[in-house]
Design a protein around this motif. Sequence first.
Motif, short mmCIF file in Angstrom:
data_model
loop_
_atom_site.label_atom_id
_atom_site.label_comp_id
_atom_site.label_asym_id
_atom_site.label_seq_id
_atom_site.Cartn_x
_atom_site.Cartn_y
_atom_site.Cartn_z
N ALA A 265 1.09 -1.51 0.21
CA ALA A 265 0.30 -0.72 -0.24
C ALA A 265 0.65 1.45 0.17
O ALA A 265 1.56 1.30 0.37
N GLN A 266 0.39 2.05 -0.47
CA GLN A 266 1.23 3.56 -1.12
C GLN A 266 1.60 4.06 0.37
O GLN A 266 2.52 4.68 0.65
N ARG A 267 0.21 4.65 1.43
CA ARG A 267 0.58 5.44 2.66
C ARG A 267 -0.32 4.70 3.41
O ARG A 267 -1.30 3.39 3.30
N THR A 268 -0.86 4.66 4.58
CA THR A 268 -1.51 4.21 5.61
C THR A 268 -2.83 5.32 5.19
O THR A 268 -2.87 6.53 5.24
N PRO A 269 -4.08 4.08 5.54
CA PRO A 269 -5.39 4.98 4.60
C PRO A 269 -5.75 5.66 5.83
O PRO A 269 -5.38 5.93 6.93
N GLU A 270 -7.01 6.53 5.81
CA GLU A 270 -7.37 7.46 6.84
C GLU A 270 -8.37 6.62 7.49
O GLU A 270 -8.67 5.53 7.04
N GLU A 271 -8.63 6.90 9.14
CA GLU A 271 -8.63 6.13 9.71
C GLU A 271 -10.03 5.44 9.36
O GLU A 271 -11.64 6.96 8.86
N GLY A 272 -10.63 4.99 8.43
CA GLY A 272 -12.07 4.46 8.26
C GLY A 272 -12.12 4.27 7.04
O GLY A 272 -13.34 3.79 6.78
N PHE A 273 -11.31 4.39 6.01
CA PHE A 273 -11.18 4.01 4.93
C PHE A 273 -10.45 2.76 3.96
O PHE A 273 -9.79 2.29 5.47
N GLN A 274 -10.51 2.18 3.38
CA GLN A 274 -9.81 1.06 3.00
C GLN A 274 -8.19 1.94 2.46
O GLN A 274 -8.37 2.92 2.45
N ALA A 275 -7.97 0.25 2.33
CA ALA A 275 -5.98 0.56 1.59
C ALA A 275 -6.41 0.53 0.55
O ALA A 275 -7.18 0.04 -0.08
N THR A 276 -5.28 0.51 0.17
CA THR A 276 -5.37 1.45 -1.78
C THR A 276 -4.69 0.95 -2.05
O THR A 276 -2.95 1.92 -1.67
N LEU A 277 -3.92 0.47 -3.70
CA LEU A 277 -2.02 0.81 -3.91
C LEU A 277 -2.36 1.08 -5.87
O LEU A 277 -3.38 0.20 -6.69
N SER A 278 -1.44 0.79 -6.33
CA SER A 278 -0.77 1.01 -7.98
C SER A 278 -0.10 0.32 -8.08
O SER A 278 0.91 0.84 -7.25
N HIS A 279 0.30 -1.10 -8.68
CA HIS A 279 1.79 -1.07 -8.95
C HIS A 279 1.63 -1.80 -10.21
O HIS A 279 0.51 -2.25 -11.34
N TRP A 280 2.51 -1.63 -11.05
CA TRP A 280 3.28 -1.64 -12.80
C TRP A 280 3.41 -3.60 -12.01
O TRP A 280 4.51 -3.60 -11.98
N LEU A 281 2.72 -4.60 -13.20
CA LEU A 281 3.53 -5.40 -13.20
C LEU A 281 3.90 -5.85 -14.42
O LEU A 281 5.39 -6.74 -13.76
N LEU A 282 4.07 -5.58 -15.49
CA LEU A 282 4.78 -5.83 -16.62
C LEU A 282 5.07 -4.69 -17.45
O LEU A 282 3.84 -4.17 -18.10
N ASP A 283 6.17 -4.59 -17.87
CA ASP A 283 6.81 -3.47 -18.87
C ASP A 283 5.28 -3.27 -20.55
O ASP A 283 4.98 -4.55 -20.31
N ALA A 284 5.69 -3.31 -21.25
CA ALA A 284 5.02 -3.25 -22.83
C ALA A 284 5.74 -4.33 -23.17
O ALA A 284 5.12 -5.45 -24.33
N ALA A 285 7.39 -4.29 -22.49
CA ALA A 285 7.87 -6.21 -24.12
C ALA A 285 7.24 -6.84 -23.12
O ALA A 285 7.00 -8.12 -23.93
N ASP A 286 7.38 -6.90 -21.60
CA ASP A 286 7.09 -8.62 -21.32
C ASP A 286 5.27 -8.34 -20.99
O ASP A 286 5.47 -9.30 -21.01
N THR A 287 4.72 -7.76 -21.61
CA THR A 287 3.55 -8.07 -21.29
C THR A 287 3.29 -8.61 -23.05
O THR A 287 2.51 -9.52 -23.19
N LYS A 288 3.48 -7.82 -24.15
CA LYS A 288 3.52 -8.86 -25.70
C LYS A 288 4.51 -9.98 -25.62
O LYS A 288 4.01 -10.99 -25.73
N ARG A 289 5.32 -10.50 -24.89
CA ARG A 289 5.74 -11.34 -23.94
C ARG A 289 4.83 -12.77 -23.23
O ARG A 289 4.62 -13.94 -23.95
N PHE A 290 4.63 -11.93 -22.31
CA PHE A 290 3.27 -12.77 -21.55
C PHE A 290 1.77 -13.36 -22.72
O PHE A 290 1.76 -14.48 -22.67
N ASP A 291 1.58 -12.42 -23.74
CA ASP A 291 -0.25 -12.23 -24.34
C ASP A 291 1.06 -13.88 -25.54
O ASP A 291 -0.11 -14.64 -25.84
N ALA A 292 2.28 -14.34 -25.41
CA ALA A 292 2.35 -14.36 -26.65
C ALA A 292 2.36 -16.23 -26.58
O ALA A 292 2.41 -16.96 -27.03
N ILE A 293 3.04 -16.13 -25.09
CA ILE A 293 2.78 -17.95 -24.57
C ILE A 293 1.73 -18.01 -24.15
O ILE A 293 1.65 -19.58 -24.45
#
Length: 507
Positions: A265-293
């Motif tokens: 999680a990117q930061r501690t959420p405000e009290e009473g709210f959900q935690a949240t995150l965003s993360h890049w899993l694959l770059d463009a080249a790796d995505t193309k490779r995964f799709d091809a597999i």
Amino acid sequence: MEYTELTDYSMPGGTVTAWEPAVDASEWQSDSRQLSYMHLEHARRAVREGSDWYSQWIGTAFRIQRPLDRDAFSRTLVAWYRRHEAFRTSVRVHDAGHPQGDLTRITVAADTIAVRERAFGSDLEPAEVSELVTEYFNTTVTPLTWPHCLAVTVETPGDDEGFLVVFAADHTVMDAYTQVFAIRELTALYLAEVTGEPHGLAAFGSYLDFSDAERRLGEQIDANNAAVSQWRTFFDDTTTAVQPESIPRFPQFDVPADAPRTIAAQRTPEEGFQATLSHWLLDAADTKRFDAICKAAGSSMTAGIYTALSMTSAALTGSADLRFISPIHTRNAIEWGEAVGWFVGIIPVAVRPGRPLKFTDALTAVAATAAQYKDVGAAPFAPVAELIGGDVTPPGFVVSHIDLRHAEGSTEWEPRAARVLRSATRDADEVYFWINRIPTGVNVSARFPAANAPAVEVFLSTFHATLKDIVAEGDCEYSYRAGAVDGPTGIDRAVLSAGSPTGVLGS
């Protein structure tokens, strides 16, 4: 393009202006077209919450690469609101027992709309801009008070090349596709106002007509409908030792103290709210490779994503079976193509690969089992839920996988600092994953209970490592954690109607 809270977007400093649509109160007219099921339930929840309603919106931020012409931008928003009837409708709340129901629709004509400026300040620091705009949206956007979509601009001193646009809308008038389509549409409308050239945008149908048709369709659903039997089968037969409730929940597992976490999680959420995150899993080249597999094994990238999730479940719980709810769009005719509205349904997904040895061994089985219930999305869920005794908007474990590479203007999102946004969400027993493929790669956005953060972070970190192993090696072996029991277990029917959702499907 990432999907995050506005707090996680890098706001510039400068001059902030709100652009608020306005209409004379006498222009509102009763409209016999029914609210969509999701609109109705969302608005009813707002009635129940009353003054407690806060921070429940979605939106978009992006740059327009032209100087801000204030008159032209005002005309741009007028044109946008006039193009889409969803922006020009609201609800009237009635007392219990009203012959037309507790909520009815009201609408204004396109030519009644005007836009007024509201100055929020100049020479503001970035942190001030972020806090001001977030609080403005949090306290102003609701499903019961019009307007249901608001925009602000941020002009940065010394930046003569363009300005930032941020808009927020209540979910009853907008979905994830609308958030994305609006980038190109608003830019085209603005350029047309500045240059005098035609904008070249196509016209689409009204979400109000779609909503009324959906309600008429729902009225025809009875206990013999195929969607009813399939949803009942899903709830009756898919509980497992690691997902032991009839509504699919995030997998249960003990989190090892030393479990690697490359995603957090990117930061501690405000009290009473959900935690949240965003993360890049694959770059463009790796995505193309995964799709091809995936394609070389005779399958699709969606099945590949689901299989990697299954492998993650196996590694952490011992069971490769996984089930969740997936939002799908209901833009089932060309007239709804880029119409503004909440064109969203849901389908159940039950991933049951058996006990495969490798990623490529599981793809076909995952694709087949995941598609088992795909046709139920043609039927709205609310009338189905009423027939099987469930909640009309089930919370739980939700996974959305969308490929947005071919959306018009997608190659410009990164240089224009475009991002789709959601408000902070009150803490609830729900886990949402949005896995999006865009030209620059694959990103995961998530929200989840703050208390459950360690488990979600470990799950997504393991999922990320699995994807990277598949890309690096062309395949990957399943690893099964010892001690878990595969297969369905009995359920308590009462679980299906226990509790009420605190969130809505954000797609």
